[in-house]
Design a protein around this motif. Structure first.
Motif, PDB file in Angstrom:
ATOM      1  N   ARG A  13       0.755  -1.276  -0.224  1.00  0.00           N
ATOM      2  CA  ARG A  13      -0.025  -0.104  -0.015  1.00  0.00           C
ATOM      3  C   ARG A  13       1.046   1.302  -0.025  1.00  0.00           C
ATOM      4  O   ARG A  13       0.520   2.179  -0.742  1.00  0.00           O
ATOM      5  N   LEU A  14       1.865   1.232   0.854  1.00  0.00           N
ATOM      6  CA  LEU A  14       2.912   2.336   0.798  1.00  0.00           C
ATOM      7  C   LEU A  14       3.582   2.696  -0.663  1.00  0.00           C
ATOM      8  O   LEU A  14       3.639   3.806  -1.074  1.00  0.00           O
ATOM      9  N   LEU A  15       4.092   1.503  -1.156  1.00  0.00           N
ATOM     10  CA  LEU A  15       4.705   1.626  -2.342  1.00  0.00           C
ATOM     11  C   LEU A  15       3.810   2.228  -3.638  1.00  0.00           C
ATOM     12  O   LEU A  15       4.241   2.860  -4.495  1.00  0.00           O
ATOM     13  N   GLN A  16       2.454   1.701  -3.265  1.00  0.00           N
ATOM     14  CA  GLN A  16       1.545   2.116  -4.433  1.00  0.00           C
ATOM     15  C   GLN A  16       1.207   3.425  -4.249  1.00  0.00           C
ATOM     16  O   GLN A  16       0.842   4.136  -5.188  1.00  0.00           O
ATOM     17  N   ASN A  17       1.205   4.102  -3.346  1.00  0.00           N
ATOM     18  CA  ASN A  17       0.967   5.334  -2.834  1.00  0.00           C
ATOM     19  C   ASN A  17       1.946   6.640  -2.751  1.00  0.00           C
ATOM     20  O   ASN A  17       1.421   7.784  -2.797  1.00  0.00           O
ATOM     21  N   CYS A  18       3.197   6.178  -2.768  1.00  0.00           N
ATOM     22  CA  CYS A  18       3.991   7.074  -2.842  1.00  0.00           C
ATOM     23  C   CYS A  18       4.969   6.997  -4.160  1.00  0.00           C
ATOM     24  O   CYS A  18       5.329   6.168  -4.732  1.00  0.00           O
ATOM     25  N   ASP A  19       5.820   8.140  -4.093  1.00  0.00           N
ATOM     26  CA  ASP A  19       6.745   8.134  -5.212  1.00  0.00           C
ATOM     27  C   ASP A  19       8.026   8.697  -4.607  1.00  0.00           C
ATOM     28  O   ASP A  19       8.140   9.542  -3.525  1.00  0.00           O
ATOM     29  N   GLY A  20       9.197   8.352  -5.090  1.00  0.00           N
ATOM     30  CA  GLY A  20      10.466   9.013  -4.721  1.00  0.00           C
ATOM     31  C   GLY A  20      11.607   7.862  -4.274  1.00  0.00           C
ATOM     32  O   GLY A  20      12.534   8.150  -4.067  1.00  0.00           O
ATOM     33  N   TYR A  21      11.063   6.636  -4.327  1.00  0.00           N
ATOM     34  CA  TYR A  21      12.011   5.311  -3.893  1.00  0.00           C
ATOM     35  C   TYR A  21      12.571   4.695  -5.228  1.00  0.00           C
ATOM     36  O   TYR A  21      12.159   5.008  -6.290  1.00  0.00           O
ATOM     37  N   PRO A  22      13.647   3.937  -4.917  1.00  0.00           N
ATOM     38  CA  PRO A  22      14.385   3.439  -6.183  1.00  0.00           C
ATOM     39  C   PRO A  22      13.569   2.593  -6.894  1.00  0.00           C
ATOM     40  O   PRO A  22      12.483   1.984  -6.564  1.00  0.00           O
ATOM     41  N   ALA A  23      13.921   2.631  -8.441  1.00  0.00           N
ATOM     42  CA  ALA A  23      12.889   1.950  -9.030  1.00  0.00           C
ATOM     43  C   ALA A  23      13.119   0.331  -9.022  1.00  0.00           C
ATOM     44  O   ALA A  23      12.171  -0.309  -9.386  1.00  0.00           O
ATOM     45  N   ILE A  24      14.175  -0.029  -8.547  1.00  0.00           N
ATOM     46  CA  ILE A  24      14.227  -1.491  -7.753  1.00  0.00           C
ATOM     47  C   ILE A  24      14.545  -1.457  -6.544  1.00  0.00           C
ATOM     48  O   ILE A  24      15.593  -1.044  -6.017  1.00  0.00           O
ATOM     49  N   MET A  25      13.938  -2.267  -5.748  1.00  0.00           N
ATOM     50  CA  MET A  25      14.137  -2.535  -4.277  1.00  0.00           C
ATOM     51  C   MET A  25      14.005  -4.109  -4.123  1.00  0.00           C
ATOM     52  O   MET A  25      13.002  -4.532  -4.431  1.00  0.00           O
ATOM     53  N   HIS A  26      14.976  -4.714  -3.389  1.00  0.00           N
ATOM     54  CA  HIS A  26      14.834  -5.850  -2.718  1.00  0.00           C
ATOM     55  C   HIS A  26      13.871  -5.819  -1.218  1.00  0.00           C
ATOM     56  O   HIS A  26      13.821  -4.533  -0.875  1.00  0.00           O
ATOM     57  N   LEU A  27      13.095  -6.832  -1.009  1.00  0.00           N
ATOM     58  CA  LEU A  27      12.482  -6.677   0.164  1.00  0.00           C
ATOM     59  C   LEU A  27      13.031  -7.552   1.378  1.00  0.00           C
ATOM     60  O   LEU A  27      13.396  -8.791   1.111  1.00  0.00           O
ATOM     61  N   GLN A  28      13.439  -6.905   2.392  1.00  0.00           N
ATOM     62  CA  GLN A  28      13.805  -8.010   3.413  1.00  0.00           C
ATOM     63  C   GLN A  28      12.537  -8.181   4.001  1.00  0.00           C
ATOM     64  O   GLN A  28      11.651  -7.883   4.559  1.00  0.00           O
ATOM     65  N   LEU A  29      12.724  -9.717   4.232  1.00  0.00           N
ATOM     66  CA  LEU A  29      11.482 -10.502   4.947  1.00  0.00           C
ATOM     67  C   LEU A  29      11.989 -11.263   6.045  1.00  0.00           C
ATOM     68  O   LEU A  29      13.109 -11.554   6.080  1.00  0.00           O
ATOM     69  N   ARG A  30      10.893 -11.422   6.849  1.00  0.00           N
ATOM     70  CA  ARG A  30      11.276 -12.192   8.163  1.00  0.00           C
ATOM     71  C   ARG A  30      11.400 -13.598   7.477  1.00  0.00           C
ATOM     72  O   ARG A  30      10.251 -13.936   6.828  1.00  0.00           O
ATOM     73  N   ASN A  31      12.215 -14.432   8.045  1.00  0.00           N
ATOM     74  CA  ASN A  31      12.597 -15.733   7.411  1.00  0.00           C
ATOM     75  C   ASN A  31      12.164 -16.877   8.326  1.00  0.00           C
ATOM     76  O   ASN A  31      12.625 -17.079   9.359  1.00  0.00           O
ATOM     77  N   TYR A  32      11.010 -17.471   8.135  1.00  0.00           N
ATOM     78  CA  TYR A  32      10.648 -18.267   8.736  1.00  0.00           C
ATOM     79  C   TYR A  32      10.708 -19.788   8.136  1.00  0.00           C
ATOM     80  O   TYR A  32      10.702 -19.856   6.870  1.00  0.00           O
ATOM     81  N   ILE A  33      10.569 -20.981   8.947  1.00  0.00           N
ATOM     82  CA  ILE A  33      10.610 -22.159   8.227  1.00  0.00           C
ATOM     83  C   ILE A  33       9.704 -23.164   8.919  1.00  0.00           C
ATOM     84  O   ILE A  33       9.361 -22.950   9.982  1.00  0.00           O
ATOM     85  N   TYR A  34       8.876 -23.981   8.000  1.00  0.00           N
ATOM     86  CA  TYR A  34       7.878 -24.972   8.291  1.00  0.00           C
ATOM     87  C   TYR A  34       6.661 -24.156   8.838  1.00  0.00           C
ATOM     88  O   TYR A  34       5.540 -24.931   8.589  1.00  0.00           O
ATOM     89  N   SER A  35       6.663 -23.031   9.570  1.00  0.00           N
ATOM     90  CA  SER A  35       5.484 -22.450  10.138  1.00  0.00           C
ATOM     91  C   SER A  35       5.990 -21.034  10.591  1.00  0.00           C
ATOM     92  O   SER A  35       7.063 -20.758  10.580  1.00  0.00           O
ATOM     93  N   PHE A  36       4.901 -20.253  11.234  1.00  0.00           N
ATOM     94  CA  PHE A  36       5.457 -19.085  11.979  1.00  0.00           C
ATOM     95  C   PHE A  36       5.983 -19.283  13.224  1.00  0.00           C
ATOM     96  O   PHE A  36       6.096 -18.528  14.138  1.00  0.00           O
ATOM     97  N   GLU A  37       6.207 -20.594  13.699  1.00  0.00           N
ATOM     98  CA  GLU A  37       6.856 -21.035  14.763  1.00  0.00           C
ATOM     99  C   GLU A  37       8.314 -20.772  14.822  1.00  0.00           C
ATOM    100  O   GLU A  37       8.906 -20.641  15.988  1.00  0.00           O
ATOM    101  N   PHE A  38       8.946 -20.931  13.846  1.00  0.00           N
ATOM    102  CA  PHE A  38      10.500 -21.113  13.774  1.00  0.00           C
ATOM    103  C   PHE A  38      10.962 -19.840  12.811  1.00  0.00           C
ATOM    104  O   PHE A  38      10.840 -19.686  11.735  1.00  0.00           O
ATOM    105  N   LEU A  39      11.327 -18.775  13.476  1.00  0.00           N
ATOM    106  CA  LEU A  39      11.647 -17.445  12.984  1.00  0.00           C
ATOM    107  C   LEU A  39      13.342 -17.855  12.796  1.00  0.00           C
ATOM    108  O   LEU A  39      14.044 -17.719  13.706  1.00  0.00           O
TER     109      LEU A  39
END
Ligand SMILES: *[C@@H]1O[C@H](CO)[C@@H](O)[C@H](O)[C@H]1NC(C)=O
Ligand SMILES: *[C@@H]1O[C@H](CO)[C@@H](O)[C@H](O)[C@H]1NC(C)=O
Length: 368
Positions: A209-235
């Motif tokens: 929603r933020l990226l859809q509504n704003c201008d001014g960020y780099p044309a390509i950005m990677h997204l840092q994500l919280r990395n889980y495995i098997y479920s949201f029990e193991f961060l």
């Protein structure tokens, strides 16, 4: 005589020297022992991974873009706090994924992004990256995605001839190129926002929603994500970075590799191997580009997999990929259990009964 011998002994072989000499003789044995023991008890790959800090250089660090969010903040203030400006009309957003068998995670993804996405592009082939025949799981389960029918575009990609010894990355590349061609077919235009991610890399709704509504960020950005495995029990950590957002232009590439130094902090979740049934784990282990990690057929035994899911250990018995011994040793062994269900996809919590297996404290999977 005795005294002389004593003297001789004292002169010729003083004690410290003797120990040193023995050590010198023993040294090669110690070295061989140190090499052989790991080779016998571990395997070549484990050793390679363990020694990664010596032979591999870490990737260039990202320039991390701070990311702010609190519920209820007006968009103008949200754009401003990032140093961006608010747009008059929101950007169109296209979410493009290559689908294999992640039916549950896909539903969570689509419900999370539904309000902000113009179109969901889903590419599915009748062969896995490893070249095995694959049912069209998306098509078969299509009724689950009816809520998004108006925004859905499904592409079928017929399998290409596959040589059994071929690198699975060739099929993966082929599917990514097909997706690249589909973007224009799906109506993407300059200035639209493209999400390039695997199904299990889910940007959070407020990020899009933020990226859809704003201008001014780099044309390509990677997204840092919280990395889980098997479920949201193991961060595992916070360092999933492969997914990205890009402003569309005709040269855009649908690749899952490092494209830029920009990384937007804390932008969502990556839930690997987050499957409902043990059979889905077995399928994925043999289907994806890292299927060579299945070194023994015993890796596929359901009881083993179930045990690993509950312990939070590695499904391929591998060491973490880390570039310093400190991080490598710090991450060895099982992942600590998390008891937090705060900041998870909203629809997951709203449908907690049917997605129970993804929440802390529910590691037992359906066997069939
Ligand atoms: C996939 O589908 C195509 C055409 O529909 C077919 O020619 C091909 O043999 C199928 N591949 C596999 C692995 O079944
Ligand atoms: C839905 O997809 C899963 C794969 O995750 C598959 O095992 C199952 O058979 C599919 N369901 C139907 C009704 O086809």
């Amino acid at each position: 005589m005795v005294a002389a011998m004593g003297l001789w002994r004292r002169v010729k072989m003083p004690r410290p020297n003797c120990t040193l000499q023995r050590l010198r003789l023993l040294m090669p044995c110690v070295c061989i022992f140190a090499l052989v023991v790991p080779i016998v008890f571990f395997n070549y790959r484990t050793i390679t991974y363990f020694l990664r800090p010596i032979w591999d250089t870490p990737p260039k660090p990202f320039q991390i873009i701070p990311h702010y969010y609190a519920e209820g903040m007006p968009m103008s203030q949200l754009c401003k706090i990032h140093g961006w400006t608010q747009r008059e009309t929101p950007r169109r957003v296209f979410d493009a994924v290559i689908f294999s068998n992640e039916v549950d995670i896909l539903e969570i993804r689509m419900r999370e992004l539904m309000p902000f996405v113009t179109k969901f592009l889903i590419m599915e082939s009748n062969a896995t990256f490893t070249g095995h025949r694959k049912p069209l799981f998306f098509k078969e389960n299509q009724s689950r995605y009816e809520f998004a029918q108006s925004k859905l575009q499904h592409f079928f990609l017929p399998s290409r001839p596959h040589n059994p010894n071929e690198d699975p990355f060739i099929n993966e590349h082929h599917q990514r190129q097909a997706m690249e061609r589909s973007l224009v077919l799906a109506g993407m235009k300059d200035g639209d926002l493209l999400i390039t991610a695997d199904v299990d890399e889910i940007p959070s709704a407020h990020t899009i929603r933020l990226l859809q509504n704003c201008d001014g960020y780099p044309a390509i950005m990677h997204l840092q994500l919280r990395n889980y495995i098997y479920s949201f029990e193991f961060l595992v950590d916070h360092s999933s970075w492969r997914s990205s957002v890009q402003i569309f232009n005709k040269d855009i590439q649908y690749k899952h590799v490092r494209k830029t130094d920009h990384l937007l902090a804390d932008a969502g979740w990556h839930c690997s191997f987050c499957f409902r049934h043990i059979r889905d784990f077995v399928f994925k282990m043999q289907a994806y580009s890292h299927a060579d990690r299945v070194r023994y057929s015993s890796f596929l035994i359901p009881e083993r997999i179930q045990g690993i899911i509950c312990r939070g250990s590695d499904i391929f018995d591998m060491l973490p990929e880390e570039f310093t011994f400190k991080e490598l040793i710090g991450k060895m062994g099982a992942i600590a259990r998390s008891f937090s269900g705060v900041f998870l996809p909203q629809n997951l919590l709203e449908n907690a009964e049917s997605f129970k297996f993804l929440l802390p404290g529910n590691c037992i999977r359906e066997a069939t």
